[in-house]
Design a protein around this motif. Sequence first.
Motif, PDB file in Angstrom:
ATOM      1  N   SER A  11       0.808  -1.221   0.000  1.00  0.00           N
ATOM      2  CA  SER A  11       0.000   0.000   0.000  1.00  0.00           C
ATOM      3  C   SER A  11       0.843   1.274   0.000  1.00  0.00           C
ATOM      4  O   SER A  11       0.314   2.359  -0.183  1.00  0.00           O
ATOM      5  CB  SER A  11      -0.901   0.014   1.239  1.00  0.00           C
ATOM      6  OG  SER A  11      -0.092   0.011   2.401  1.00  0.00           O
ATOM      7  N   SER A  12       2.159   1.146   0.239  1.00  0.00           N
ATOM      8  CA  SER A  12       2.954   2.359   0.474  1.00  0.00           C
ATOM      9  C   SER A  12       4.428   2.115   0.127  1.00  0.00           C
ATOM     10  O   SER A  12       4.883   0.967   0.070  1.00  0.00           O
ATOM     11  CB  SER A  12       2.816   2.727   1.967  1.00  0.00           C
ATOM     12  OG  SER A  12       3.677   3.783   2.314  1.00  0.00           O
ATOM     13  N   MET A  14       8.126   1.378  -0.771  1.00  0.00           N
ATOM     14  CA  MET A  14       8.793   0.433  -1.685  1.00  0.00           C
ATOM     15  C   MET A  14       7.857  -0.677  -2.156  1.00  0.00           C
ATOM     16  O   MET A  14       7.933  -1.107  -3.307  1.00  0.00           O
ATOM     17  CB  MET A  14       9.990  -0.196  -0.971  1.00  0.00           C
ATOM     18  CG  MET A  14      11.109   0.781  -0.718  1.00  0.00           C
ATOM     19  SD  MET A  14      12.529  -0.078  -0.028  1.00  0.00           S
ATOM     20  CE  MET A  14      12.611   0.643   1.592  1.00  0.00           C
ATOM     21  N   SER A  32      -1.931  -5.547   2.585  1.00  0.00           N
ATOM     22  CA  SER A  32      -1.686  -4.491   3.570  1.00  0.00           C
ATOM     23  C   SER A  32      -2.908  -4.392   4.480  1.00  0.00           C
ATOM     24  O   SER A  32      -3.921  -5.051   4.240  1.00  0.00           O
ATOM     25  CB  SER A  32      -1.379  -3.157   2.888  1.00  0.00           C
ATOM     26  OG  SER A  32      -2.304  -2.167   3.200  1.00  0.00           O
ATOM     27  N   GLU A  33      -2.800  -3.573   5.514  1.00  0.00           N
ATOM     28  CA  GLU A  33      -3.945  -3.410   6.419  1.00  0.00           C
ATOM     29  C   GLU A  33      -4.850  -2.277   5.958  1.00  0.00           C
ATOM     30  O   GLU A  33      -5.973  -2.140   6.421  1.00  0.00           O
ATOM     31  CB  GLU A  33      -3.467  -3.142   7.860  1.00  0.00           C
ATOM     32  CG  GLU A  33      -2.461  -2.048   7.959  1.00  0.00           C
ATOM     33  CD  GLU A  33      -2.549  -1.221   9.229  1.00  0.00           C
ATOM     34  OE1 GLU A  33      -3.546  -1.323   9.949  1.00  0.00           O
ATOM     35  OE2 GLU A  33      -1.613  -0.454   9.461  1.00  0.00           O
ATOM     36  N   ASN A  34      -4.348  -1.415   5.071  1.00  0.00           N
ATOM     37  CA  ASN A  34      -5.100  -0.239   4.651  1.00  0.00           C
ATOM     38  C   ASN A  34      -5.703  -0.465   3.262  1.00  0.00           C
ATOM     39  O   ASN A  34      -5.036  -0.274   2.239  1.00  0.00           O
ATOM     40  CB  ASN A  34      -4.159   0.980   4.647  1.00  0.00           C
ATOM     41  CG  ASN A  34      -4.907   2.263   4.433  1.00  0.00           C
ATOM     42  OD1 ASN A  34      -5.898   2.298   3.696  1.00  0.00           O
ATOM     43  ND2 ASN A  34      -4.460   3.318   5.078  1.00  0.00           N
ATOM     44  N   ASN A  57      -4.413  -7.204   8.822  1.00  0.00           N
ATOM     45  CA  ASN A  57      -3.583  -6.446   9.760  1.00  0.00           C
ATOM     46  C   ASN A  57      -2.655  -7.421  10.487  1.00  0.00           C
ATOM     47  O   ASN A  57      -3.085  -8.197  11.333  1.00  0.00           O
ATOM     48  CB  ASN A  57      -4.481  -5.711  10.764  1.00  0.00           C
ATOM     49  CG  ASN A  57      -3.660  -4.793  11.655  1.00  0.00           C
ATOM     50  OD1 ASN A  57      -2.483  -5.038  11.909  1.00  0.00           O
ATOM     51  ND2 ASN A  57      -4.281  -3.726  12.127  1.00  0.00           N
ATOM     52  N   PHE A  58      -1.374  -7.395  10.100  1.00  0.00           N
ATOM     53  CA  PHE A  58      -0.414  -8.361  10.648  1.00  0.00           C
ATOM     54  C   PHE A  58      -0.148  -8.119  12.137  1.00  0.00           C
ATOM     55  O   PHE A  58       0.324  -9.012  12.836  1.00  0.00           O
ATOM     56  CB  PHE A  58       0.920  -8.298   9.889  1.00  0.00           C
ATOM     57  CG  PHE A  58       0.829  -8.694   8.442  1.00  0.00           C
ATOM     58  CD1 PHE A  58      -0.209  -9.497   7.978  1.00  0.00           C
ATOM     59  CD2 PHE A  58       1.782  -8.257   7.523  1.00  0.00           C
ATOM     60  CE1 PHE A  58      -0.300  -9.862   6.641  1.00  0.00           C
ATOM     61  CE2 PHE A  58       1.706  -8.618   6.190  1.00  0.00           C
ATOM     62  CZ  PHE A  58       0.669  -9.419   5.741  1.00  0.00           C
ATOM     63  N   PHE A  86       7.594  -6.718   2.216  1.00  0.00           N
ATOM     64  CA  PHE A  86       7.977  -5.328   2.495  1.00  0.00           C
ATOM     65  C   PHE A  86       7.338  -4.815   3.773  1.00  0.00           C
ATOM     66  O   PHE A  86       7.768  -3.784   4.289  1.00  0.00           O
ATOM     67  CB  PHE A  86       7.515  -4.402   1.358  1.00  0.00           C
ATOM     68  CG  PHE A  86       8.370  -4.433   0.129  1.00  0.00           C
ATOM     69  CD1 PHE A  86       9.516  -3.661   0.032  1.00  0.00           C
ATOM     70  CD2 PHE A  86       8.023  -5.232  -0.945  1.00  0.00           C
ATOM     71  CE1 PHE A  86      10.304  -3.674  -1.111  1.00  0.00           C
ATOM     72  CE2 PHE A  86       8.800  -5.261  -2.092  1.00  0.00           C
ATOM     73  CZ  PHE A  86       9.938  -4.482  -2.171  1.00  0.00           C
ATOM     74  N   TYR A 151      13.266  -2.451  16.586  1.00  0.00           N
ATOM     75  CA  TYR A 151      13.183  -2.594  15.120  1.00  0.00           C
ATOM     76  C   TYR A 151      14.370  -3.408  14.611  1.00  0.00           C
ATOM     77  O   TYR A 151      14.213  -4.352  13.835  1.00  0.00           O
ATOM     78  CB  TYR A 151      13.179  -1.190  14.510  1.00  0.00           C
ATOM     79  CG  TYR A 151      13.222  -1.123  13.004  1.00  0.00           C
ATOM     80  CD1 TYR A 151      12.103  -1.430  12.236  1.00  0.00           C
ATOM     81  CD2 TYR A 151      14.384  -0.713  12.343  1.00  0.00           C
ATOM     82  CE1 TYR A 151      12.138  -1.337  10.849  1.00  0.00           C
ATOM     83  CE2 TYR A 151      14.433  -0.617  10.960  1.00  0.00           C
ATOM     84  CZ  TYR A 151      13.305  -0.928  10.218  1.00  0.00           C
ATOM     85  OH  TYR A 151      13.345  -0.836   8.834  1.00  0.00           O
ATOM     86  N   LYS A 155      14.434  -7.178  12.741  1.00  0.00           N
ATOM     87  CA  LYS A 155      15.045  -7.428  11.425  1.00  0.00           C
ATOM     88  C   LYS A 155      16.193  -8.437  11.558  1.00  0.00           C
ATOM     89  O   LYS A 155      16.463  -9.213  10.643  1.00  0.00           O
ATOM     90  CB  LYS A 155      15.559  -6.116  10.814  1.00  0.00           C
ATOM     91  CG  LYS A 155      14.464  -5.085  10.531  1.00  0.00           C
ATOM     92  CD  LYS A 155      13.534  -5.515   9.417  1.00  0.00           C
ATOM     93  CE  LYS A 155      12.637  -4.373   8.941  1.00  0.00           C
ATOM     94  NZ  LYS A 155      11.738  -4.761   7.856  1.00  0.00           N
ATOM     95  N   GLY A 181      19.671   0.725   3.359  1.00  0.00           N
ATOM     96  CA  GLY A 181      20.043   1.848   4.221  1.00  0.00           C
ATOM     97  C   GLY A 181      18.934   2.888   4.119  1.00  0.00           C
ATOM     98  O   GLY A 181      17.752   2.553   4.174  1.00  0.00           O
ATOM     99  N   ILE A 183      16.369   5.049   2.521  1.00  0.00           N
ATOM    100  CA  ILE A 183      15.589   5.119   1.269  1.00  0.00           C
ATOM    101  C   ILE A 183      14.462   6.125   1.483  1.00  0.00           C
ATOM    102  O   ILE A 183      13.780   6.089   2.514  1.00  0.00           O
ATOM    103  CB  ILE A 183      14.960   3.742   0.930  1.00  0.00           C
ATOM    104  CG1 ILE A 183      15.997   2.614   0.973  1.00  0.00           C
ATOM    105  CG2 ILE A 183      14.240   3.794  -0.416  1.00  0.00           C
ATOM    106  CD1 ILE A 183      16.990   2.580  -0.144  1.00  0.00           C
ATOM    107  N   THR A 185      11.096   7.223   1.545  1.00  0.00           N
ATOM    108  CA  THR A 185       9.722   6.676   1.532  1.00  0.00           C
ATOM    109  C   THR A 185       8.944   7.360   2.663  1.00  0.00           C
ATOM    110  O   THR A 185       9.547   8.041   3.507  1.00  0.00           O
ATOM    111  CB  THR A 185       9.714   5.152   1.815  1.00  0.00           C
ATOM    112  OG1 THR A 185      10.055   4.948   3.180  1.00  0.00           O
ATOM    113  CG2 THR A 185      10.624   4.373   0.913  1.00  0.00           C
TER     114      THR A 185
END
Length: 242
Positions: A11-12, A14, A32-34, A57-58, A86, A151, A155, A181, A183, A185
């Motif tokens: 939805s957003s 990348m 996506s959730e949206n 919604n994960f 993503f 975060y 990852k 690195g 980006i 967005t």
Amino acid sequence: MERFTLITGASSGMGALCAKHFSGSHRLIMASENLEMLQDVLKECDHPENHILWHCNFATERENIVQSLTDLLKQHDAVVDQYVHFAGLTKLLPLKTFSIPNIDLIFNVNFFSILEIMKALLKKSNAKALSNVVLISALVSERGNVGNSIYAASKGAMNSLVYTLARELAPKIRINALLPGAIETPMSKNLDADYIAEMTKDTPLGWGQPQDVINYVEFLLSDKAKWITGQTLFVDGGRSTK
Ligand SMILES: NC(=O)c1ccc[n+]([C@@H]2O[C@H](COP(=O)([O-])OP(=O)(O)OC[C@H]3O[C@@H](n4cnc5c(N)ncnc54)[C@H](OP(=O)(O)O)[C@@H]3O)[C@@H](O)[C@H]2O)c1
């Protein structure tokens, strides 16, 4: 049965660009959730009628992911042969300010959702189709950064999954992670100004664009990468040299 590429976070940022990029050549399941934002991205895709939206919604529906994806595939008589993850969430905060619900939120979206999606895709009805997985990790999983511990740890867990699943799933399925690195967005625009300035200073080639990551995804999904699995690969404009 029709073969699809599953793109989460479509939805957003990348993920949205990736969906648009592949929409002419692949049939897509865009997650996506949206739902509204997903529908907007679908309108900009080639052949919108070829693609399926997966509204999930994960963070809050973790226990329902396997069933929800399995039902969707059954409903559309679809199998997934390529999966690109993503979907991601960040909160830039010192560890002492994190509550358990915050930690769960980040780990659900960035890590546990992958386990659930993989379980669905490895079910008998889909397992023969699945051949390629690309997860979007982050440079901070390998290089420290103040205020980014949860975060980064989520990852880092993703990276470990790549090393172990590459062995467990070979030779049929390849799995790799990209570690971007800085980006440009919506996610990075919301970071605090000092952090943005520090990332800018630390990146020899300057900020990356979403397309820089998509190019690498395209390579990993292609036969040109057929001997590459279990890798965590920097795409960071040189920032990892520090
Ligand atoms: N931008 C960077 O500098 C950078 C650097 C390193 C790594 N990354 C990683 O790259 C990936 C893409 O990031 P981006 O910069 O393109 O971010 P973005 O524009 O914020 O996109 C994040 C995507 O994740 C989805 N998502 C978030 N919470 C979700 C939830 N609860 N359930 C389902 N989907 C959810 C969002 O969907 P909704 O709109 O529905 O919430 C959105 O599609 C992320 O995994 C991020 O960690 C980004």
